[in-house]
Write a protein that holds these residues in place. Structure first.
Motif, PDB file in Angstrom:
ATOM      1  N   MET A  44       0.844  -1.195   0.000  1.00 24.70           N
ATOM      2  CA  MET A  44       0.000   0.000   0.000  1.00 24.70           C
ATOM      3  C   MET A  44       0.880   1.246   0.000  1.00 24.70           C
ATOM      4  SD  MET A  44      -3.146  -1.232   0.146  1.00 24.70           S
ATOM      5  CE  MET A  44      -4.105   0.241   0.492  1.00 24.70           C
ATOM      6  N   ASP A  45       0.691   2.092  -0.997  1.00 28.68           N
ATOM      7  CA  ASP A  45       1.270   3.428  -0.949  1.00 28.68           C
ATOM      8  C   ASP A  45       0.322   4.305  -0.141  1.00 28.68           C
ATOM      9  OD1 ASP A  45       3.562   2.985  -2.360  1.00 28.68           O
ATOM     10  OD2 ASP A  45       2.794   3.695  -4.272  1.00 28.68           O
ATOM     11  N   HIS A  46       0.877   5.209   0.670  1.00 23.84           N
ATOM     12  CA  HIS A  46      -0.002   6.061   1.483  1.00 23.84           C
ATOM     13  C   HIS A  46       0.751   7.289   1.969  1.00 23.84           C
ATOM     14  CE1 HIS A  46       1.887   4.826   5.352  1.00 23.84           C
ATOM     15  NE2 HIS A  46       2.113   3.698   4.691  1.00 23.84           N
ATOM     16  N   SER A  47       0.001   8.326   2.290  1.00 22.38           N
ATOM     17  CA  SER A  47       0.588   9.513   2.889  1.00 22.38           C
ATOM     18  C   SER A  47       1.181   9.140   4.241  1.00 22.38           C
ATOM     19  CB  SER A  47      -0.479  10.593   3.083  1.00 22.38           C
ATOM     20  OG  SER A  47      -1.095  10.910   1.847  1.00 22.38           O
ATOM     21  N   ALA A  48       2.271   9.807   4.597  1.00 21.64           N
ATOM     22  CA  ALA A  48       3.017   9.374   5.783  1.00 21.64           C
ATOM     23  C   ALA A  48       3.132  10.441   6.858  1.00 21.64           C
ATOM     24  CB  ALA A  48       4.417   8.900   5.372  1.00 21.64           C
ATOM     25  N   GLY A  49       2.374  11.512   6.755  1.00 21.04           N
ATOM     26  CA  GLY A  49       2.437  12.545   7.779  1.00 21.04           C
ATOM     27  C   GLY A  49       1.560  12.211   8.972  1.00 21.04           C
ATOM     28  N   LYS A  50       1.700  13.009  10.018  1.00 23.26           N
ATOM     29  CA  LYS A  50       0.951  12.808  11.258  1.00 23.26           C
ATOM     30  C   LYS A  50       0.133  14.059  11.561  1.00 23.26           C
ATOM     31  CE  LYS A  50       5.035  10.334  12.822  1.00 23.26           C
ATOM     32  NZ  LYS A  50       5.826  10.740  11.633  1.00 23.26           N
ATOM     33  N   TYR A  51      -1.111  13.865  11.977  1.00 22.58           N
ATOM     34  CA  TYR A  51      -1.971  14.973  12.391  1.00 22.58           C
ATOM     35  C   TYR A  51      -2.005  15.035  13.913  1.00 22.58           C
ATOM     36  CZ  TYR A  51      -3.723  15.396   7.616  1.00 22.58           C
ATOM     37  OH  TYR A  51      -3.824  15.590   6.261  1.00 22.58           O
ATOM     38  N   VAL A  52      -1.796  16.233  14.451  1.00 26.00           N
ATOM     39  CA  VAL A  52      -1.790  16.434  15.900  1.00 26.00           C
ATOM     40  C   VAL A  52      -3.029  17.231  16.301  1.00 26.00           C
ATOM     41  CG1 VAL A  52      -0.520  17.366  17.866  1.00 26.00           C
ATOM     42  CG2 VAL A  52       0.739  16.412  15.906  1.00 26.00           C
ATOM     43  N   PHE A  53      -3.796  16.684  17.249  1.00 31.75           N
ATOM     44  CA  PHE A  53      -5.022  17.314  17.747  1.00 31.75           C
ATOM     45  C   PHE A  53      -4.804  17.805  19.167  1.00 31.75           C
ATOM     46  CE2 PHE A  53      -6.288  14.624  14.335  1.00 31.75           C
ATOM     47  CZ  PHE A  53      -7.405  15.203  13.765  1.00 31.75           C
ATOM     48  N   ASP A  54      -5.346  18.973  19.469  1.00 27.37           N
ATOM     49  CA  ASP A  54      -5.172  19.522  20.806  1.00 27.37           C
ATOM     50  C   ASP A  54      -6.131  18.878  21.798  1.00 27.37           C
ATOM     51  OD1 ASP A  54      -7.660  20.831  20.568  1.00 27.37           O
ATOM     52  OD2 ASP A  54      -6.765  22.731  19.968  1.00 27.37           O
ATOM     53  N   THR A  55      -6.093  19.341  23.040  1.00 31.47           N
ATOM     54  CA  THR A  55      -6.885  18.708  24.097  1.00 31.47           C
ATOM     55  C   THR A  55      -8.379  18.934  23.955  1.00 31.47           C
ATOM     56  OG1 THR A  55      -6.552  20.653  25.512  1.00 31.47           O
ATOM     57  CG2 THR A  55      -4.978  18.847  25.743  1.00 31.47           C
ATOM     58  N   ALA A  56      -8.780  19.851  23.061  1.00 33.60           N
ATOM     59  CA  ALA A  56     -10.205  20.079  22.786  1.00 33.60           C
ATOM     60  C   ALA A  56     -10.678  19.283  21.570  1.00 33.60           C
ATOM     61  CB  ALA A  56     -10.465  21.571  22.570  1.00 33.60           C
ATOM     62  N   GLY A  57      -9.771  18.511  20.963  1.00 31.75           N
ATOM     63  CA  GLY A  57     -10.137  17.691  19.813  1.00 31.75           C
ATOM     64  C   GLY A  57     -10.057  18.395  18.479  1.00 31.75           C
ATOM     65  N   PHE A  65       0.445  19.552  11.447  1.00 32.25           N
ATOM     66  CA  PHE A  65       0.778  18.464  10.535  1.00 32.25           C
ATOM     67  C   PHE A  65       2.278  18.248  10.616  1.00 32.25           C
ATOM     68  CE2 PHE A  65       2.239  16.693   6.547  1.00 32.25           C
ATOM     69  CZ  PHE A  65       1.363  15.637   6.349  1.00 32.25           C
ATOM     70  N   SER A  66       2.685  17.029  10.925  1.00 29.38           N
ATOM     71  CA  SER A  66       4.103  16.692  11.056  1.00 29.38           C
ATOM     72  C   SER A  66       4.514  15.769   9.925  1.00 29.38           C
ATOM     73  CB  SER A  66       4.357  16.014  12.410  1.00 29.38           C
ATOM     74  OG  SER A  66       5.726  15.730  12.575  1.00 29.38           O
ATOM     75  N   SER A  67       5.432  16.213   9.092  1.00 29.54           N
ATOM     76  CA  SER A  67       5.872  15.439   7.933  1.00 29.54           C
ATOM     77  C   SER A  67       6.682  14.215   8.349  1.00 29.54           C
ATOM     78  CB  SER A  67       6.727  16.307   7.009  1.00 29.54           C
ATOM     79  OG  SER A  67       6.012  17.407   6.534  1.00 29.54           O
ATOM     80  N   TYR A  68       6.672  13.205   7.506  1.00 26.43           N
ATOM     81  CA  TYR A  68       7.488  12.008   7.741  1.00 26.43           C
ATOM     82  C   TYR A  68       8.957  12.405   7.835  1.00 26.43           C
ATOM     83  CZ  TYR A  68       9.890   7.610   6.938  1.00 26.43           C
ATOM     84  OH  TYR A  68      10.731   6.527   7.059  1.00 26.43           O
ATOM     85  N   GLY A  69       9.644  11.854   8.812  1.00 31.62           N
ATOM     86  CA  GLY A  69      11.061  12.143   8.987  1.00 31.62           C
ATOM     87  C   GLY A  69      11.351  13.233   9.997  1.00 31.62           C
ATOM     88  N   THR A  70      10.307  13.900  10.507  1.00 32.70           N
ATOM     89  CA  THR A  70      10.517  14.928  11.529  1.00 32.70           C
ATOM     90  C   THR A  70      11.084  14.276  12.791  1.00 32.70           C
ATOM     91  OG1 THR A  70       8.676  16.235  10.675  1.00 32.70           O
ATOM     92  CG2 THR A  70       9.430  16.753  12.897  1.00 32.70           C
ATOM     93  N   GLU A  71      12.093  14.902  13.360  1.00 32.54           N
ATOM     94  CA  GLU A  71      12.747  14.349  14.542  1.00 32.54           C
ATOM     95  C   GLU A  71      11.791  14.276  15.734  1.00 32.54           C
ATOM     96  OE1 GLU A  71      15.778  13.060  15.018  1.00 32.54           O
ATOM     97  OE2 GLU A  71      16.120  13.255  12.854  1.00 32.54           O
ATOM     98  N   PRO A  72      11.891  13.202  16.536  1.00 33.32           N
ATOM     99  CA  PRO A  72      11.030  13.079  17.713  1.00 33.32           C
ATOM    100  C   PRO A  72      11.111  14.280  18.651  1.00 33.32           C
ATOM    101  CG  PRO A  72      12.198  11.024  17.314  1.00 33.32           C
ATOM    102  CD  PRO A  72      12.758  12.023  16.360  1.00 33.32           C
ATOM    103  N   SER A  73      12.301  14.844  18.812  1.00 32.28           N
ATOM    104  CA  SER A  73      12.460  15.980  19.718  1.00 32.28           C
ATOM    105  C   SER A  73      11.661  17.187  19.255  1.00 32.28           C
ATOM    106  CB  SER A  73      13.937  16.355  19.852  1.00 32.28           C
ATOM    107  OG  SER A  73      14.490  16.681  18.588  1.00 32.28           O
ATOM    108  N   VAL A  74      11.552  17.374  17.925  1.00 29.47           N
ATOM    109  CA  VAL A  74      10.799  18.495  17.372  1.00 29.47           C
ATOM    110  C   VAL A  74       9.306  18.292  17.614  1.00 29.47           C
ATOM    111  CG1 VAL A  74      10.194  19.719  15.243  1.00 29.47           C
ATOM    112  CG2 VAL A  74      12.557  18.994  15.639  1.00 29.47           C
TER     113      VAL A  74
END
Length: 210
Positions: free
Chosen positions: A169-182, A187-196
């Motif tokens: 499966m080819d697929h988008s590899a970014g991550k979406y971050v939701f705040d505490t209110a939902g 948007f965090s791109s693939y390869g972004t360092e964990p510390s960032v």
């Protein structure tokens, strides 16, 4: 072009689309808050996509984003037989949680499979256990997958293999971050360092009330 190269390119395109949507419809909202934090990941506050989900988790429980209010939720789309991008991304998120220290308990990772045909609930549960026991996998039906992918503006595509079950499966590899209110915030791109990622999530938690 390898799967990894294609996925990175898709992630970059998704980030650009997310940023464009924010600039087109949400800049005024950001301007109203002079003390709004500055993030290193792509800020998509006010985006009209990635609004919610309603899917079964690997324990068989129906989940929506409202279930995780009070915590920061990170949504990632992948599949268990992914050779590199998905396990790398999940290891990254496990490291993000570790770097957050005591605040790591306020991070909820949600892994949505783009391969419900092969990714059964027990398989997804075992897969999450490889990274962190608190991470949850969500398994849509084929119809639900199309709807949630459209909602999150992510791409997925079945690539046939030598046998009917050896496809990938080819697929988008970014991550979406939701705040505490939902609400979707980053948007965090693939390869972004964990510390960032960890730094931005901690900053987001600090900026929220409750």
């Amino acid at each position: 072009m390898t799967q990894s190269t294609r996925t990175k390119a898709l992630s970059r395109r998704t980030a650009l689309a997310a940023g464009a949507a924010w600039l087109g419809g949400s800049a005024i909202l950001m301007g109203c808050s002079p003390q709004a934090p500055t993030f290193k990941n792509t800020d998509i506050t006010g985006a009209t996509f990635a609004q919610d989900l309603k899917l079964i988790d690997h324990n068989g429980q129906l989940r929506t984003l409202a279930d995780f209010r009070g915590n920061v939720a990170v949504v990632f789309f992948g599949f268990t037989q992914c050779p590199d991008v998905c396990p790398t991304s999940m290891v990254t998120l496990a490291e993000v949680k570790r770097l957050m220290g005591d605040q790591g308990k306020r991070l909820q990772v949600l892994f949505i499979t783009v391969d419900p045909e092969r990714d059964t609930l027990p398989l997804l549960k075992d897969y999450m256990a490889n990274f962190d026991p608190t991470f949850l996998a969500l398994r849509p039906t084929s119809e639900e997958l199309k709807a949630v992918a459209d909602n999150f503006k992510i791409h997925y595509n079945k690539v046939e293999g030598a046998t009917p079950t050896s496809y990938t499966m080819d697929h988008s590899a970014g991550k979406y971050v939701f705040d505490t209110a939902g609400a979707v915030r980053l948007f965090s791109s693939y390869g972004t360092e964990p510390s960032v990622i960890a730094e931005d999530i901690l900053k987001l938690l600090k900026s929220m009330k409750g």
